[in-house]
Write a protein that holds these residues in place. Structure first.
Motif, short mmCIF file in Angstrom:
data_model
loop_
_atom_site.label_atom_id
_atom_site.label_comp_id
_atom_site.label_asym_id
_atom_site.label_seq_id
_atom_site.Cartn_x
_atom_site.Cartn_y
_atom_site.Cartn_z
N SER A 1 -17.06 14.01 5.01
CA SER A 1 -17.76 13.28 3.54
C SER A 1 -19.16 14.03 3.11
CB SER A 1 -18.80 11.56 3.99
OG SER A 1 -19.72 11.74 5.23
N GLY B 1 -6.36 1.04 -6.70
CA GLY B 1 -5.77 2.39 -6.75
C GLY B 1 -5.23 2.31 -6.63
N ASP C 1 1.03 -1.38 -0.41
CA ASP C 1 0.28 0.16 -0.12
C ASP C 1 0.96 0.95 -0.14
OD1 ASP C 1 -2.65 1.49 -0.13
OD2 ASP C 1 -2.01 1.54 2.04
N GLN D 1 -11.67 10.72 -3.86
CA GLN D 1 -11.76 10.26 -2.75
C GLN D 1 -13.26 10.26 -2.68
OE1 GLN D 1 -10.46 11.59 -0.25
NE2 GLN D 1 -11.83 12.32 1.50
N GLY E 1 -10.04 7.68 6.48
CA GLY E 1 -9.48 8.06 6.09
C GLY E 1 -10.23 8.64 5.04
N VAL E 2 -11.77 9.37 5.67
CA VAL E 2 -12.64 10.37 5.08
C VAL E 2 -12.75 11.55 6.50
CG1 VAL E 2 -15.16 11.10 4.00
CG2 VAL E 2 -13.87 9.08 3.63
N THR F 1 -4.38 11.19 -1.26
CA THR F 1 -4.50 10.81 -2.56
C THR F 1 -5.37 12.64 -2.24
OG1 THR F 1 -5.81 8.87 -1.51
CG2 THR F 1 -7.03 10.28 -3.28
N ALA G 1 -15.86 3.64 -1.28
CA ALA G 1 -16.46 2.45 0.24
C ALA G 1 -16.65 2.11 1.24
CB ALA G 1 -14.46 1.77 -0.50
N ARG G 2 -15.92 3.86 1.08
CA ARG G 2 -16.49 3.20 3.20
C ARG G 2 -18.02 3.80 3.59
NH1 ARG G 2 -11.54 1.45 4.65
NH2 ARG G 2 -9.97 3.39 4.45
N ILE H 1 -9.18 6.21 -9.37
CA ILE H 1 -8.07 7.01 -7.74
C ILE H 1 -8.94 8.09 -7.45
CG2 ILE H 1 -6.05 7.39 -6.85
CD1 ILE H 1 -4.38 5.62 -8.77
N ASN I 1 -12.93 6.94 -2.05
CA ASN I 1 -13.04 6.12 -0.81
C ASN I 1 -14.32 6.63 -0.48
OD1 ASN I 1 -10.30 5.82 -1.17
ND2 ASN I 1 -9.73 7.36 0.01
#
Length: 816
Positions: free
Chosen positions: A468, A110, A67, A421, A464-465, A72, A427-428, A419, A424
């Motif tokens: 949102s 990604g 990773d 935000q 990671g967000v 990002t 996915a989240r 790739i 992400n």
């Protein structure tokens, strides 16, 4: 060779031989099969799989999950070309190391990748040592390189070993593959434990490795371990050890091809194999390969809609159980996406189930109503997969916005990926809101679906967000009439006038005057493409149409409305009959009984059950009626009700998005305007297909005024910009840019402003008001004269190239 050596010397011979090899290599790289193979791992290129789907294969191996830990958000501040260069600078270096050490890149996710060393079980011990050496050298790449473009890029690596199962699944057009099993779960968990520059061994990997060669550090409360360094004995020759290990790797380049990174670079043309491999690659990529487009031209920052689907299984450890469930789900997902031009970009399998990354809006696949189609697909997929008995939980996240779409990797091994935000966030949401379909606010606002199709959910802190924004649950897209919720929402702002549409409003005022003094129907239709401000015109008209002697009913239709028989008239009649304010079906039933008792025999009241969701007893007479006869009876009743109503008050019926009126409603309206004096005003986009006969008849009727909306004038765009920015004026360069760039389309104007604001191109300056104003908390946020917003003036527009360095010259509170 001997002749050239004699005349020109051995160095010349060597150079000529190398040049010939290089030429052969370049020629091979131009072959379509080699370009296709670059998108696939050796596991697929050289695999021999059963034609049955799903197909299952078992083997042993070592897995590496790498990773790249960069930011990002920082990526997304760059242009597509710069982003490709940065990403591939780092990722290609990792890919090259993996290939040199005999690994096979299974998937790119990604800015992460999964690699495999497939060997027999007895070779695992030595291969783990090779993979650890590879991992440490990958870390070494980033320790010696200076940070590019301000990105502090580091890698985290997890290693696992053991039994691995591969599933191949798909339909007649596309194939996909997954590796599953404990080793796959372990490698993800190991990578999650890793900090920057760590190499973590899973418990089984630590069990199987040559412990005498590795210096490790224990992780508290974990069986996994952290690698510090390799500690081979003094007599150990790694090159000899490595050569012996590679002898057990089936497709490691050797002898004549030892200078190649990958044996698949030299694949000979094989139509049968090429056809088989094509099924693993997206259609849009195959087209680019056929067109011989360069890799860089496939990369761009692009607006798309992401649909992330996660499937959790009742018995996740059993490949034969989940294999058939994944196959069933995949076939259905593909069939749904194909209708709306979406594509499956990736399929992953980790500890949290199987995830499908689906994308709407790839190059060549952009379509109108993309967001609506994505939500429609998500709901369809959710409903189907929830019925597959081997699937325990279905979770779907949908997000829309700008992402990087492009080829990531190395020239010999790469993949087309997305790739950003928004990827992400999708996915989240999928993981933090299990068992439902969720979407972000951009998708919610861009769907053009009624608000009652959604429910705002409590916010959660998602890894990671940063923010949102609001998250919504999509409750379904079946139009269950909720009376009162289909009305046009009038967000009319007194301080924000309708700009550039004086002529269109005059048409309304004249037609309205004719309608009120005459005794015949009038129809006023505004046609325009999306973004021309049709809804805003209707909001203004709805406000201007208010009066004592007439009733105004304003509704907004959606794409779903078109598929609901008689829906438009249903909403009209619900309002006329006063059902829109009823709380319960019993209240609706009582209202209906009182309104229709003089017009309809009681035994026919049950005709109203389906259309108004009431429960009158079904009579024998109605039960024997055909569907067509029931419809005619309803229409006759509605006509009588409207004839009676217009004697007391005039009716003005306003319809936004009129292209979504169903054919049964068009038929009724065509009869209505010939029989009852009613004023119908609607906005509509151009019809995609030929409109039904009734719609055409209404448009051609002598009492219909048909207005085609054009672009607004530059002076109106200027005024709109000033209102949107809450400023008194803008510089000429911005005025020119907005007038030309927006093409006079209000929506384009708004999008351009958002883009300029996002890139911080606008520089604001506070100017003194002519009259000194005492700024207090009460007048601070007022939009009137003397309010702070009217004292802001953009004085220049920075060039786009330096926009990322531009900040606002005023405090944040003033800008807000």
């Amino acid at each position: 060779k001997v002749y050239l050596g004699t005349v020109c010397g051995d160095h010349t011979v060597l150079n000529i031989c190398l040049n010939m090899n290089t030429r052969r290599e370049h020629e091979s790289q131009d072959r379509a099969i080699v370009k296709i193979a670059a998108h696939l791992p050796d596991l697929i290129v050289y695999g021999d799989f059963s034609p049955e789907r799903p197909s299952v294969d078992y083997f042993d191996g070592v897995l590496m999950f790498v990773d790249i830990s960069g930011n990002t958000a920082m990526y997304m501040d760059r242009g597509a070309e710069q982003l490709v260069e940065i990403l591939n600078h780092y990722i290609s270096a990792i890919v090259e190391k993996v290939l040199i050490f005999g690994g096979d890149i299974l998937k790119f996710a990604g800015d992460a990748l999964l690699a495999l060393w497939k060997v027999e079980r007895r070779q695992l011990k030595n291969i783990i040592t090779v993979v650890i050496k590879c991992s440490l050298e990958i870390h070494g790449l980033f320790e010696t390189q200076e940070s590019e473009e301000g990105l502090d890029v580091r890698v985290k690596i997890g290693l696992a070993a053991g039994h691995i199962t591969m599933l191949v699944f798909g339909d007649e057009t596309r194939n996909y593959f997954l590796v599953i099993g404990q080793a796959v779960d372990d490698v993800r968990l190991a990578q999650n434990m890793a900090q920057m520059n760590d190499v973590i061994l899973s418990p089984n990997c630590w069990q199987l490795c040559d412990r005498s060669m590795i210096e490790i550090e224990r992780i508290p409360d974990q069986r996994a371990v952290k690698v510090n360094f390799l500690k081979p004995p003094a007599s150990f020759n790694f090159d000899e050890f490595f050569t012996k290990c590679m002898a057990f790797m089936d497709y490691y380049p050797s002898s004549d091809h030892k200078n190649l990174l990958r044996l698949a670079c030299m694949l000979e043309s094989d139509p049968e194999l090429e056809l088989s491999l094509q099924k693993y690659v997206m259609e849009s990529i195959l087209k680019q390969i056929d067109d011989k487009q360069l890799r860089g031209y496939l990369s761009e920052l692009r607006p798309v809609t992401i649909v992330f689907v996660n499937l959790m299984f009742k018995e996740q450890d059993k490949a034969e159980v989940i294999g058939s469930a994944i196959q069933d789900a995949c076939v259905h997902i593909n069939s749904v996406l194909r209708v709306f031009r979406g594509q499956i970009n990736k399929v992953f399998m980790f500890d949290k189930g199987c995830s499908f990354l689906c994308v709407f809006g790839f190059p060549g696949e952009k379509a109108p109503d993309e967001v609506t189609h994505a939500l429609e697909s998500a709901v369809d997929i959710f409903d189907f997969c929830s019925q597959v008995h081997k699937i325990h939980t279905v979770s779907i996240g949908v997000a829309s916005g700008i992402v990087f779409c492009g080829i990531v990797g190395h020239s010999v091994r790469h993949e087309y990926t997305v790739i950003g935000q928004k990827v992400n966030i999708a996915a989240r949401m999928m993981m933090y809101y299990p068992g439902i379909v969720t979407c972000d606010s951009v998708t919610y606002n861009g769907s053009n679906l009624p608000a009652y199709f959604f429910k705002e959910l409590p916010k959660k802190v998602m890894k990671g967000v940063a923010d949102s924004g609001p998250v919504y649950q999509c409750l379904g897209l079946n139009e269950k009439v909720m009376f009162g919720m289909a009305y046009l929402i009038c967000n009319r702002n007194e301080g924000y006038p309708l700009l550039g549409r004086d002529k269109e409003i005059k048409y309304f005022m004249c037609t309205m005057k004719e309608f009120l003094i005459s005794n015949c129907s009038r129809v006023l239709m505004y046609e325009g493409l999306s973004g021309y401000g049709k809804s805003q015109i209707l909001v203004e008209i709805e406000y201007l149409a208010q009066g004592e002697n007439h009733r105004t009913i304003a509704i907004a239709l959606t794409k779903i409305s078109f598929h609901q028989n008689f829906y438009t008239i249903q909403i009209l009649m619900a309002n006329v009959l006063g059902l829109d304010t009823c709380k319960h079906y019993k209240e609706r039933q009582t209202n209906l009984q009182n309104k229709v008792k003089s017009l309809l025999d009681e035994k026919f009241h049950c005709l109203l059950n389906d259309i108004f969701h009431v429960q009158f007893p079904i009579s024998r007479e109605v039960s024997r009626m055909s569907t067509m006869r029931k419809q005619k009876q309803l229409e006759a009743l509605f006509m009588k009700i409207l004839e009676q109503t217009v004697k007391e008050e005039r009716i003005i019926f306003i319809i936004d998005e009129g292209q979504f009126i169903d054919s049964a409603s068009w038929n009724f309206m065509e009869k209505l305007i010939r029989s009852v004096p009613i004023f119908i005003i609607m906005s509509l986009s151009p019809f995609i297909d030929i409109p039904c006969a009734a719609a055409s008849a209404i448009m051609k009727n002598r009492n219909t005024t048909y207005v085609t909306l054009g672009a607004v004038q530059p002076k109106d765009i200027l005024n709109k910009v000033c209102l949107d920015l809450n400023v008194r004026g803008i510089p000429k360069e911005l005025d020119t840019y907005m007038a030309e760039g927006s093409c006079g389309i209000p929506f384009y104007c708004e999008e351009l402003l958002k883009n300029l604001d996002h890139h911080r191109v606008l520089v604001f300056q506070t100017i003194e008001s002519e009259e000194k104003t005492n700024v207090t908390w009460n007048n601070l946020f007022k939009g009137g004269k003397g309010g702070l917003f009217h004292r802001l003036l953009p004085i220049r527009v920075r060039g786009f190239g330096e926009a990322k360095n531009v900040g606002l010259d005023i405090p944040d509170c003033e800008r807000t």
